[in-house]
Design an enzyme around this catalytic site. Structure first.
Site, PDB file in Angstrom:
ATOM      1  N   HIS A   1       3.546  -0.418   7.935  1.00 42.36           N
ATOM      2  CA  HIS A   1       3.393   0.393   9.370  1.00 42.36           C
ATOM      3  C   HIS A   1       4.101   0.126  10.220  1.00 42.36           C
ATOM      4  O   HIS A   1       4.669   0.850  11.099  1.00 42.36           O
ATOM      5  CB  HIS A   1       1.821   0.166   9.736  1.00 42.36           C
ATOM      6  CG  HIS A   1       0.868   0.684   8.826  1.00 42.36           C
ATOM      7  ND1 HIS A   1      -0.231  -0.404   8.646  1.00 42.36           N
ATOM      8  CD2 HIS A   1       0.583   1.647   8.216  1.00 42.36           C
ATOM      9  CE1 HIS A   1      -1.095   0.308   7.617  1.00 42.36           C
ATOM     10  NE2 HIS A   1      -0.534   1.503   7.496  1.00 42.36           N
TER      11      HIS A   1
ATOM     12  N   LYS B   1     -12.053   5.223   5.700  1.00 43.56           N
ATOM     13  CA  LYS B   1     -12.793   4.890   4.209  1.00 43.56           C
ATOM     14  C   LYS B   1     -12.728   3.280   4.125  1.00 43.56           C
ATOM     15  O   LYS B   1     -12.100   2.326   4.351  1.00 43.56           O
ATOM     16  CB  LYS B   1     -11.646   5.314   3.334  1.00 43.56           C
ATOM     17  CG  LYS B   1     -10.315   5.030   3.768  1.00 43.56           C
ATOM     18  CD  LYS B   1      -9.187   5.595   2.601  1.00 43.56           C
ATOM     19  CE  LYS B   1      -7.784   4.720   3.144  1.00 43.56           C
ATOM     20  NZ  LYS B   1      -6.845   5.369   2.641  1.00 43.56           N
TER      21      LYS B   1
ATOM     22  N   SER C   1      -2.722  -1.364   3.053  1.00 38.35           N
ATOM     23  CA  SER C   1      -3.853  -2.208   3.876  1.00 38.35           C
ATOM     24  C   SER C   1      -5.178  -2.615   2.736  1.00 38.35           C
ATOM     25  O   SER C   1      -5.513  -3.419   2.953  1.00 38.35           O
ATOM     26  CB  SER C   1      -4.445  -1.013   4.799  1.00 38.35           C
ATOM     27  OG  SER C   1      -3.437  -0.886   5.756  1.00 38.35           O
TER      28      SER C   1
ATOM     29  N   ARG D   1       5.505   5.779   0.369  1.00 39.15           N
ATOM     30  CA  ARG D   1       6.192   4.582  -0.669  1.00 39.15           C
ATOM     31  C   ARG D   1       6.163   5.006  -2.137  1.00 39.15           C
ATOM     32  O   ARG D   1       7.242   4.725  -2.616  1.00 39.15           O
ATOM     33  CB  ARG D   1       4.695   3.504  -0.646  1.00 39.15           C
ATOM     34  CG  ARG D   1       4.386   3.222   0.626  1.00 39.15           C
ATOM     35  CD  ARG D   1       3.050   2.187   0.744  1.00 39.15           C
ATOM     36  NE  ARG D   1       1.910   3.048   0.595  1.00 39.15           N
ATOM     37  CZ  ARG D   1       0.701   3.004   0.968  1.00 39.15           C
ATOM     38  NH1 ARG D   1       0.508   1.771   1.097  1.00 39.15           N
ATOM     39  NH2 ARG D   1      -0.188   3.989   0.838  1.00 39.15           N
TER      40      ARG D   1
HETATM   41  P1  ADP Z   1      -4.487   6.479   5.644  1.00 36.88           P
HETATM   42  O1  ADP Z   1      -6.244   6.228   5.649  1.00 36.88           O
HETATM   43  O2  ADP Z   1      -4.444   7.686   6.441  1.00 36.88           O
HETATM   44  O3  ADP Z   1      -3.822   6.601   4.585  1.00 36.88           O
HETATM   45  P2  ADP Z   1      -3.269   4.144   6.423  1.00 36.88           P
HETATM   46  O4  ADP Z   1      -3.502   3.302   7.468  1.00 36.88           O
HETATM   47  O5  ADP Z   1      -3.487   3.521   5.069  1.00 36.88           O
HETATM   48  O6  ADP Z   1      -3.875   5.330   6.577  1.00 36.88           O
HETATM   49  O7  ADP Z   1      -1.895   4.606   6.471  1.00 36.88           O
HETATM   50  C1  ADP Z   1      -1.073   5.305   7.508  1.00 36.88           C
HETATM   51  C2  ADP Z   1       0.267   5.838   7.076  1.00 36.88           C
HETATM   52  O8  ADP Z   1       1.077   4.692   6.740  1.00 36.88           O
HETATM   53  C3  ADP Z   1      -0.055   6.608   5.665  1.00 36.88           C
HETATM   54  O9  ADP Z   1       1.213   7.528   5.865  1.00 36.88           O
HETATM   55  C4  ADP Z   1       0.590   5.815   4.790  1.00 36.88           C
HETATM   56  O10 ADP Z   1       1.605   6.409   3.627  1.00 36.88           O
HETATM   57  C5  ADP Z   1       1.645   4.895   5.491  1.00 36.88           C
HETATM   58  N1  ADP Z   1       1.993   3.579   5.172  1.00 36.88           N
HETATM   59  C6  ADP Z   1       0.881   2.505   4.680  1.00 36.88           C
HETATM   60  N2  ADP Z   1       1.455   1.546   3.970  1.00 36.88           N
HETATM   61  C7  ADP Z   1       2.859   1.670   4.163  1.00 36.88           C
HETATM   62  C8  ADP Z   1       3.952   0.705   3.736  1.00 36.88           C
HETATM   63  N3  ADP Z   1       3.750  -0.421   3.322  1.00 36.88           N
HETATM   64  N4  ADP Z   1       5.058   1.325   4.034  1.00 36.88           N
HETATM   65  C9  ADP Z   1       5.416   2.473   4.620  1.00 36.88           C
HETATM   66  N5  ADP Z   1       4.215   3.329   4.831  1.00 36.88           N
HETATM   67  C10 ADP Z   1       3.051   2.916   4.753  1.00 36.88           C
END
Ligand code: ADP
Length: 154
Positions: A18, A42, A129, A91
């Site tokens: 992120h 979630k 995450s 990703r």
């Molecule tokens: P959500 O519940 O909306 O998927 P996340 O917090 O998991 O929320 O992710 C937020 C954004 O960050 C999403 O667009 C996700 O694809 C992106 N993201 C998550 N992990 C990574 C990573 N390792 N590298 C790049 N983008 C990421």
């Protein structure tokens, strides 16, 4: 009109993946809002207040960036804060298929908002995450997956 983008997610927790997306997006926009969506929550694990606090602290010197919590549709929140762009990270092809459906749905809901994707850096492709959360829950060291400026203190 300012080029304002919303980077929505649950950030449970905020990872180096992120952080990388945010740092690379900052030069592209006049303002960037990190939005912690309660509808994205979630299986949330880390307290909402902590997630907000960690991200705020990490970017405290970044004047273009702010952190907000929102409820309801992401496109409605974009409209509320006058953000024309929705930022998402990609990703894998699985991310793409999911993001394509969400992005196209959002386009129907509000045609004025453009979704912008940034490809993850190769070294962050495997970081999610949910996996980081599982490592933490089971007593593992997650420091390599979390930005240096964040100290997980829960
Ligand atoms: P959500 O519940 O909306 O998927 P996340 O917090 O998991 O929320 O992710 C937020 C954004 O960050 C999403 O667009 C996700 O694809 C992106 N993201 C998550 N992990 C990574 C990573 N390792 N590298 C790049 N983008 C990421």
């Amino acid at each position: 009109m300012k080029n304002k983008a919303l980077f929505p997610g649950s950030f449970d927790p905020f990872t180096v993946g992120h952080e990388s997306i945010v740092k690379r997006a900052l030069p592209l926009f006049d303002e960037l809002v990190i939005g912690i969506g309660l509808n994205h929550d979630k299986n949330k694990y880390f307290p909402l207040e902590k997630r907000v606090e960690w991200i705020k602290k990490l970017f405290e010197h970044e004047h273009k960036l702010s952190v907000h919590v929102y409820e309801g549709l992401t496109v409605d929140f974009c409209k509320k804060i006058n953000a024309r762009y929705l930022l998402r990270g990609l990703r894998t092809s699985a991310d793409f298929e999911y993001e394509r459906a969400v992005g196209q749905t959002n386009k129907v809901l509000n045609s004025g908002i453009e979704t912008i994707f940034l490809l993850t850096r190769p070294e962050h492709t495997f970081i999610s995450s949910s996996i980081v959360k599982n490592v933490y829950k089971n007593g593992g060291d997650i420091s390599k997956f979390i930005p240096e400026g964040i100290k997980i203190d829960v």
